[in-house]
Design an enzyme around this catalytic site. Structure first.
Site, mmCIF file in Angstrom:
data_model
loop_
_atom_site.group_PDB
_atom_site.id
_atom_site.type_symbol
_atom_site.label_atom_id
_atom_site.label_comp_id
_atom_site.label_asym_id
_atom_site.label_seq_id
_atom_site.Cartn_x
_atom_site.Cartn_y
_atom_site.Cartn_z
ATOM 1 N N LYS A 6 2.789 0.311 15.709
ATOM 2 C CA LYS A 6 4.114 0.628 15.225
ATOM 3 C C LYS A 6 3.853 1.432 14.500
ATOM 4 O O LYS A 6 5.101 2.636 14.178
ATOM 5 C CB LYS A 6 3.879 -1.018 13.990
ATOM 6 N N GLN A 7 2.388 2.609 13.976
ATOM 7 C CA GLN A 7 2.345 3.509 13.071
ATOM 8 C C GLN A 7 1.943 3.867 13.561
ATOM 9 O O GLN A 7 0.322 3.361 13.651
ATOM 10 C CB GLN A 7 3.238 3.098 12.031
ATOM 11 N N GLU A 24 1.470 -2.973 12.248
ATOM 12 C CA GLU A 24 1.103 -4.177 11.898
ATOM 13 C C GLU A 24 1.240 -5.472 13.585
ATOM 14 O O GLU A 24 1.113 -6.283 13.475
ATOM 15 C CB GLU A 24 2.187 -4.614 10.933
ATOM 16 N N TRP A 71 0.428 -1.458 -0.053
ATOM 17 C CA TRP A 71 0.031 -0.182 -0.147
ATOM 18 C C TRP A 71 0.873 1.366 -0.379
ATOM 19 O O TRP A 71 0.639 2.453 -0.044
ATOM 20 C CB TRP A 71 -0.823 0.379 0.922
ATOM 21 N N ASP A 72 2.060 1.105 0.257
ATOM 22 C CA ASP A 72 2.824 2.406 0.089
ATOM 23 C C ASP A 72 2.420 3.197 -1.192
ATOM 24 O O ASP A 72 3.582 4.578 -1.415
ATOM 25 C CB ASP A 72 4.513 1.824 -0.088
#
Length: 863
Positions: free
Chosen positions: A684-685, A574, A435-436
């Site tokens: 994580k983000q 994640e 998805w980047d």
């Protein structure tokens, strides 16, 4: 002692004020530079002059580079015969386009340097190694061509699993010397000095090395290397060498080496890593060729090399066709300090029927000149210029260079490939597409829309596979895979190795179904920006419709709540894969996912209207779902990452930071301690916060209102603070998103801090070695994006272009260009005004006011 003289902007002369004269103790140079920084921070500094009395040439070169980088100002050597003001200005212009390294650290750090020194053009990429280097733990000469994948079986924990890998191709760069029977390599010989410099403007890498041989001789080697931006199937090397004594037994050897394998990523090395079979090999005079085929995917890759030299009689070449390589060698009688040069031009293709070699192989100079011309055009379109911050300028140039090395108008023309998470620079994530793309596409949309379209076609051409994946899971529509490679199958690993514990665990990351929403977002963004009606009608509508069908089929209605839910999915974070008390993986009502689905359902009537097509969707159900998707929101207006998030345990950050230091990968730390991040409020983000990266606050508020959720005015600030305190930033992308949000809520200090961390993340390899496996294309593209979106306040998402500038304190000016449809903008922003030049009359919004811009003049707007 060494001395610096600080050069102020005003007055425009080198000041003789004693306050500007700084003596530095070389033995305490790092501490001493803090004093200089304090002086610089109090003044407007143009540069500094360095007075040298003790350093040799090598030490001087390194010192000037280090001082410039550390002080963030150009530092020049004092020369009474030159105009130092002009010298400082020249260095200010040149330095940000130079990436230089003075050491050869071996191992993971060397791998990182090689990633950053990669030459590429979107079609092929060559890691930044010297031609003598071979695959080893010390260095890794990878060669990649876009979308060359192969699947192989490996035995893991007693089970046979399949992994699709981005294939390291035959090493056609290989050249080396043999002196008195000794094979000369940087890795094995005594290294006196090395300097590697990438010219970001032209894409040329230069490597200068000085080696001390076992016989005591000093050998100098200069290598120039580039991948052609003009002729995408070509790369070239120029290999020059001299020795400080006459030698009668020296051989120059060039190879096309097919005895290669994947070795870039340490944790993959126990898996099957041989992917190629040599099919054909030839040598004829100065020419050599090698044809290989991948073992499972049956992709053929052909390489043909030509050697040229004005100094060496190549008629005396001895050609050897070996088992997996072609070797060409010539024995030389070399005189003392005599420079000899050999050029090697290599043609690479995975499609021999379509890619034709030039009628005559070009010289290195011709190949470089043609390529430099194309690079100049690309820089004219994509460069971002910052005044007042030398290092930020350098990082922006570095990121622009690598994005263009990963995909470019020439390199990706009619190419069935998208950009991997690590570019054409390494093998992490097995070279798959994620998805980047959500972070990458804005760069191409505003600068190179045809390239953006080509990247989207990669997804369209795999729509049928996405529909099959959905059907296999019992869903309707199209379910794009989390990891995509050759044909669009799901390539996510079934097992994941925790390097801290050495244990394998089930990998549930494929449940990040939001990848389909990223694709929908990119399709619609591209159309809104370009108004490419043909693409919308022929490809876009079908993709958006099938993705919508998929999400509608995932919803389930709860009558008692009068809400729809989406279950069994993961968000961008994640660390959270499942509920601890459930056997089935995935989570319920991920906020980012549900809000993006709401947006998708909201645009579909507009898609129908804009295309004029009949769309096979249940619009009545779609409208009902659009208004009733479930979110969990607390009394303060914090949006839960997913159902049940607020019931999770808090984590003791101080304890883990004291124990482990680096806590970016808290998931691995917790698993190694027998715990699971699924039980903790640790991310994580950015996850829920991602919605604010995709849309302005007004749009997010409208989405929430559509769902009948009404939050307090300061809900963005509250959500940012809540999740920022619980995020480890295990992904470099995390800082970008949080920086964007900090700017959104006017926390400029936090926005700048996170932006700087993201900007330097690959250059300083802040994640402890991940850059070794390839650069992070997502963070490089997104830092370029938020430079414009956050600091220039550029918003391209509506019908009218918007600007709301807020330059960082350190920057005095920001200049960039972009094009929307047929209107080309050149924008210069400073602290109190902006100047916009356009080639057509148009209207933009600056702040809250509509402003008419006239073509052919400098439109100056004060704010």
């Amino acid at each position: 002692m060494i001395m610096l003289k600080i050069y102020e902007q005003k007055p425009s002369v080198i000041s003789n004020n004693e306050e500007n004269m700084v003596l530095l103790d070389q033995l305490k140079i790092e501490d001493e530079l803090l004093k200089v920084k304090q002086i610089i921070n109090k003044k407007e500094i143009k540069g500094a002059v360095f007075f040298n009395e003790t350093l040799n040439d090598k030490e001087l070169t390194e010192t000037l580079y280090t001082l410039t980088e550390t002080l963030n100002i150009p530092v020049c050597l004092n020369d009474e015969t030159k105009n130092m003001e002009k010298e400082i200005q020249k260095k200010c212009e040149d330095y940000p386009f130079e990436l230089t390294y003075f050491d050869y650290p071996k191992g993971k750090q060397e791998y990182s340097v090689e990633s950053l020194l990669t030459v590429g053009n979107g079609y092929l990429g060559l890691r930044g190694t010297s031609p003598e280097m071979s695959i080893s733990d010390s260095n890794y000469p990878g060669t990649y061509v876009a979308s060359v994948y192969n699947t192989a079986e490996s035995l893991v924990e007693g089970a046979t699993i399949e992994n699709e890998d981005f294939v390291n191709l035959p090493n056609g760069q290989k050249m080396y010397l043999v002196v008195d029977g000794e094979i000369i390599t940087i890795e094995d010989n005594e290294l006196s000095s090395i300097k590697r410099t990438m010219n970001l403007k032209t894409g040329e890498l230069t490597i200068n090395t000085e080696l001390i041989l076992k016989n005591g001789a000093h050998l100098s080697i200069c290598v120039n290397k580039m991948a052609s931006m003009a002729h995408r199937n070509y790369y070239g090397l120029k290999y020059s060498f001299k020795i400080n004594q006459s030698v009668s037994d020296i051989q120059f050897i060039s190879e096309l080496d097919g005895d290669v394998y994947n070795y870039n990523v340490e944790r993959y090395r126990k898996l099957t890593n041989h992917h190629l079979t040599v099919m054909d090999k030839k040598a004829d005079g100065t020419k050599a060729s090698l044809l290989v085929k991948t073992n499972q995917s049956n992709i053929e890759v052909y390489q043909e090399s030509h050697l040229l030299s004005q100094d060496i009689d190549l008629d005396k070449l001895e050609n050897q066709v070996l088992d997996k390589k072609v070797k060409q060698l010539v024995t030389l009688d070399i005189k003392e300090n005599q420079w000899l040069t050999v050029e090697k031009i290599v043609f690479v293709t995975k499609n021999q029927t379509e890619d034709k070699a030039l009628e005559e192989f070009p010289t290195y100079a011709k190949l470089l000149a043609d390529s430099a011309t194309e690079w100049e055009k690309l820089w004219q379109e994509a460069s971002i210029k910052v005044t007042g911050d030398l290092m930020s300028q350098k990082m922006l140039n570095l990121h622009t260079y690598h994005m263009l090395s990963s995909a470019s108008p020439n390199g990706n023309k009619e190419l069935d490939a998208s950009i991997t998470a690590r570019g054409l620079h390494g093998e992490a994530y097995r070279g798959h597409i994620f998805w980047d793309e959500l972070y990458m596409l804005p760069f191409y949309i505003i600068h190179f829309p045809e390239t953006a379209k080509q990247l989207l076609m990669y997804r369209y051409d795999r729509l049928e596979m996405a529909k099959k994946l959905a059907k296999d899971e019992g869903h309707l529509g199209a379910m794009y895979p989390w990891q995509s490679g050759l044909d669009g199958r799901e390539q996510s690993q079934k097992l994941h190795l925790n390097p801290l514990s050495g244990e394998w665990k089930e990998d549930l990351s494929c449940r990040q179904r939001h990848v389909s929403l990223a694709i929908a977002y990119n399709v619609w963004s591209y159309y809104q920006y370009t108004k490419d009606q043909a693409f919308l009608n022929e490809c876009g509508v079908e993709m958006l419709t099938e993705i919508t069908k998929f999400w509608l089929s995932l919803t389930s209605y709860n009558e008692s709540e009068n809400r729809y839910s989406i279950t069994g999915v993961m968000g961008p974070d994640e660390f959270h894969e499942a509920y601890s008390d459930r056997e089935k993986g995935g989570l319920d009502n991920n906020a980012y996912t549900n809000l993006m689905v709401t947006w998708l359902l909201d645009i579909m009537p507009t898609v129908k209207k804009e295309s004029g097509q009949s769309i096979a969707l249940d619009f009545e159900k779609m409208e009902d779902v659009r208004k009733k998707l479930k979110l969990e929101i607390n009394e303060e207006g914090v949006i839960a990452q997913f159902d049940g998030y607020f019931e999770l345990k808090e984590i003791d950050w101080d304890y883990y930071q004291n124990k482990y230091g680096n806590v970016y990968r808290m998931d691995r730390i917790l698993h190694a301690e027998g715990k699971t991040p699924d039980d903790y409020k640790v991310a994580k983000q950015a996850d829920s916060l991602m919605i604010f990266y995709n849309f302005p606050k007004e749009t997010v508020t409208d989405l929430l209102t559509t769902l009948d959720y009404h939050l307090p005015e300061d809900y963005v600030e509250k959500n940012l603070l809540y999740y920022l305190n619980r995020t480890s930033h295990g992904s470099t992308l995390s800082r970008v998103v949080h920086s964007q949000l900090a700017e959104m809520v006017d926390d400029r200090e936090l926005a700048w801090k996170l932006y700087q961390e993201a900007l330097y993340s690959d250059y300083r390899d802040i994640q402890g070695g991940t850059t070794a496996e390839g650069i992070h294309t997502g963070v490089m593209a997104s830092t370029l994006h938020i430079t414009l979106s956050a600091f220039a306040g550029l918003d391209i998402r509506g019908e009218v272009i918007k600007f709301d500038p807020h330059l960082p304190e350190r920057w005095s000016e920001l200049t960039f260009t972009f094009s929307k449809q047929s209107v080309r903008f050149k924008v210069t922003i400073n602290k109190d005004k902006m100047i916009v030049c356009v080639n057509k009359d148009c209207v933009v919004m600056i702040g809250s006011e509509l402003v008419s811009l006239k073509k052919g003049s400098e439109n100056e707007i004060t704010y």
